[in-house]
Write a protein that holds these residues in place. Sequence first.
Motif, short mmCIF file in Angstrom:
data_model
loop_
_atom_site.label_atom_id
_atom_site.label_comp_id
_atom_site.label_asym_id
_atom_site.label_seq_id
_atom_site.Cartn_x
_atom_site.Cartn_y
_atom_site.Cartn_z
N GLN A 15 0.95 -1.23 0.12
CA GLN A 15 0.02 -0.02 0.08
C GLN A 15 0.92 1.09 0.05
O GLN A 15 0.48 2.25 -0.46
CB GLN A 15 -0.67 0.04 1.30
CG GLN A 15 -1.84 -0.99 1.24
CD GLN A 15 -2.50 -1.37 2.67
OE1 GLN A 15 -2.58 -0.40 3.50
NE2 GLN A 15 -2.83 -2.53 2.77
N VAL A 16 2.15 1.00 0.53
CA VAL A 16 3.05 2.30 0.70
C VAL A 16 3.70 2.60 -0.68
O VAL A 16 3.72 3.82 -1.04
CB VAL A 16 3.90 2.07 1.74
CG1 VAL A 16 5.04 3.24 1.95
CG2 VAL A 16 2.99 2.08 3.13
N PHE A 17 4.27 1.51 -1.06
CA PHE A 17 5.04 1.80 -2.46
C PHE A 17 4.26 1.13 -3.53
O PHE A 17 3.55 0.23 -3.66
CB PHE A 17 6.35 0.84 -2.11
CG PHE A 17 7.11 1.23 -1.06
CD1 PHE A 17 8.00 2.39 -0.76
CD2 PHE A 17 7.48 0.51 0.09
CE1 PHE A 17 8.78 2.69 0.06
CE2 PHE A 17 8.08 0.71 1.25
CZ PHE A 17 8.73 1.96 1.21
N ILE A 55 9.52 9.14 -7.24
CA ILE A 55 9.22 9.69 -5.77
C ILE A 55 9.96 8.55 -4.74
O ILE A 55 9.80 7.31 -5.02
CB ILE A 55 7.74 9.71 -5.37
CG1 ILE A 55 6.90 10.45 -6.44
CG2 ILE A 55 7.49 9.69 -4.00
CD1 ILE A 55 7.12 12.07 -5.87
N VAL A 56 10.49 8.94 -3.83
CA VAL A 56 11.22 8.52 -2.59
C VAL A 56 10.27 8.26 -1.68
O VAL A 56 9.53 9.19 -1.08
CB VAL A 56 12.56 8.94 -2.30
CG1 VAL A 56 12.93 8.25 -1.13
CG2 VAL A 56 13.46 8.97 -3.32
N THR A 57 9.84 7.17 -1.16
CA THR A 57 8.81 6.95 -0.12
C THR A 57 9.67 6.24 1.18
O THR A 57 10.53 5.63 0.93
CB THR A 57 7.79 5.84 -0.38
OG1 THR A 57 7.11 6.64 -1.36
CG2 THR A 57 6.73 5.72 0.87
N LYS A 89 8.24 11.19 0.19
CA LYS A 89 6.89 11.11 0.77
C LYS A 89 7.09 10.16 2.10
O LYS A 89 7.73 9.40 1.95
CB LYS A 89 6.00 10.25 -0.19
CG LYS A 89 4.57 10.77 -0.15
CD LYS A 89 3.65 10.08 -1.21
CE LYS A 89 3.18 8.67 -0.81
NZ LYS A 89 2.95 7.70 -1.93
N VAL A 90 6.57 10.80 3.32
CA VAL A 90 6.57 10.06 4.27
C VAL A 90 5.44 9.20 4.56
O VAL A 90 4.30 9.96 4.70
CB VAL A 90 7.13 10.87 5.43
CG1 VAL A 90 7.24 10.17 6.65
CG2 VAL A 90 8.39 11.48 5.27
#
Lengths: 747, 153
Positions: A15-17, A55-57, A89-90
Amino acid sequence: MNRVEHVSRRGFLSQVFSAGSFILGAKLLPLDAVAATTVPSWQPGVFVGLSPSGIVTIVAHRSEMGTGVRTVLPMVIADEMEADWKRVKVEQAIGDAKYGSQNTDGSCSIRDFYDAIRQAGASAKLMLERSAAEQWKVPASECRASNHEVIHTSGKKLGYGALVALAAKQPVPKIEELTFKKESEYRYIGKDVPMIDLNDLVSGKGTFGMDAEVPGMVFASIERSPVYGGKYKSHDDTEARKVAGVTDIVVIPDFKPPHMFQALGGVAVIADSTWAAMQGRKKLKVQWEASPHASFDSDSYKKELSDKARLPQKVVRNVGDVDAEFGRAAKTIDAQYYVPHLSHAPMEPPAAVAEFKDGKVTAWTATQNPQAVQDAVSAALGIDKKDVICNVTLLGGGFGRKSKPDYVCEAAILSKKLGKPVKVAWSREEDIQFDYYHAVASMYMKAAVDGKGKPTAWLHRSVFPTIGSTFDPSAKYGQEFEMGMGWVDLPHDIPNHRAENGPADNHVRVGWMRAVANIYHAFAIHSFMDELAASAGRDPVEYLLDVLGKDRKVLIKPEGMAYWNNTMTQDKYPVDTARLRRVIELAAEKSGWANYKPSKGKALGIAAHRSFLTYVATVVEVEVDDRGQLKIPRVVFAVDAGKIMHPDRVKSQFEGASVFGTSIALHGEITAKNGRVQQSNYHNYQVARMNDAPYQTDVHIVKSDAPPAGVGEPGVPTVAPAICNAIFRATGKRIRELPIKKQLVNY
Amino acid sequence: MIQLKVNGSSKQFSGDPEMPLLWYLRDQLKMKGTKFGCGMGLCGACTVHVDGKPARSCQTSMKAAEGKTILTIEGLYAKGKQEHPVQKAWKQCAVPQCGYCQSGQIMQAAALLKDKPKPNDKDIDDAMQGNICRCGTYQRIRQAIKLAAGVQA
């Protein structure tokens, strides 16, 4: 050793990446812990991913309660990775053991994860550089990552997003291959990057536990036994059910000792709105069985603790021969100190939403420890830990209260009974009356002094109920961590030194509160140190430096236990008197101590303390008028917390500690009569407001390359003793019991 | 039927007239920027503007809000799509820690500056002492108010 490895996109991570992301996981066990244990399997703690869109998460696995940790940990990774912060993005992690400890407590988020997050960032950077080299068919040494792209010596560039597929196939470099940025190369570390939540927090958009909401949710307001341990007997809900909006009345079973983080038990009024639930509860009549704690009375309890502190107790540190020195000394001085029970009282009272569905619980809550939520809820419902999904919201203050998820258990139990999502939102009255209070303590101090007033023997007896009672109701003595918090580790140059700990029963729940046992130990130690200086007619700063002795690392060896040292070795984090001396000197210098002219009612006071591996000296200026009204124009902190990631958030933590410490010193007191807590809201449990908080708090940070230490808590312990020491200089009145406020009338 | 205006739009309410405005905003309108802190008007976390004056929404019943114009933190922000000068100053001074009390602090400060555009320290103390910040951001709140007012810090 820390390790960084590739991670596949599964479960929460999916869900995050986004699909096709390159994801690295970094192992997060602190080095010391790993050395001492065998690691079962590789468990990454920090996750950083890069999606094809560039985008770096970064997954923030610690809870945000105002320290800025949700910004600062990802920021360090981004810096080492040469990622552009604007394209980072955090994501907040759910509770999961794979992250390592998520218990945001003990001022250790940077300390424990610094090495791992740097390695994660530097690994990702090197893999991206190697990917570009592969693409260009050039040596990797000719490629350099810079601000989200890799640049070749020829000048050609590739953005991070374009390198995802290749990076995902790169072997993870060994630690020896990594290069870390030099301080001069930092883009974000040390640069006071704004908190990622700042916009939300000034516009009312941040979601706290109190704001959590899911469709179909009902609201609960819970009546609990006013006396700890009072069991449910019966209730009459006739009137409560007549309140419009009230739908159900549900009995929550009594907790079974040890209370741990269980729901206390009680009777819940369920309604279609917060207001209806609260109104219904007012009409509810509940009968409780008598509790063995019904005779708990703070006045007699205080006497009991104070009496014990005057008698010999269990020796927990012993250096030299204190009794022999007391016998031959020309002069001895003694004094007794007292700090009452205190309440955390975060601005957001405990709140949680839980939904029990298909044998699983999903919770949304303000918690400092989502894995403790998993443990406590799974135990309460008899389900598997993995079937408890804990989403972490922003916390409206924590201070240790929200490490203890009893309120989440309440929501989960109710949801299971009702078959729908339930919101439990505590009122301020519940928060103050059913807290895990900061423990009360009575401390007896005695010193023998030489011709210059310097202590040649030092006895410190401390009697306090232990937080260990949370897990073992029969626990009566302090735990290693309580002893190790600024007590048995006093490093001053005193040849004969004994610490003794007396037993205490518990009649309410006690628990960690910001700075914990340091609060009372520091109050007694640094007040007494000042009494000795005053008795010798010496300047407190000069005296403190003299008693501290020459620069050295003191190996702490308590009696009958290991030295806690915040779980770290004394090799990596020694007790270093040079660092304590430096902060004393800096605080004196910055406060203008040497040239300060005290006048009637106006003076400076100082206290210096090591806690959470951080060295702090605090100078406070007070003004006391003829009516005993106290003002604090200025607080000056000198802080050595090792390496600093975000100077502004460090400063803000100490500014906050200045106010938190002032609340403890001036106002804080929880008392009980007949087992019932007498305070209920901010009118009778007061905390510092703008008009009585320190007007100005200056924070001076010692530049240090020592390993990172704590920041959230170590500002608290010095404040109360420094205030009281200043009051003594200003008025001649020595405060030995907190809170101060009522003692200054007609001084 | 109680009529009121919230952030410029007309609203009607037909429930318990004794219910505090706070719970109407939070539970019914789902405007959760206004916070619950004490329920007794002691902490200021629930501060909104009622007819331009700062008010504790936990102590303002729906009955008392009848015919009134309410402004909440959500409305302060939306006004002309520009950040309010107080919000801007709050960001410049990096005021919030946990942030929970800050909606109330900002609403109280915005009302103060409307009333006294150039407040001195005593004005700030008088206006802000009803708003508790347990994280202890008072020093920066004072700084931000002075910054927004353009007075010497």
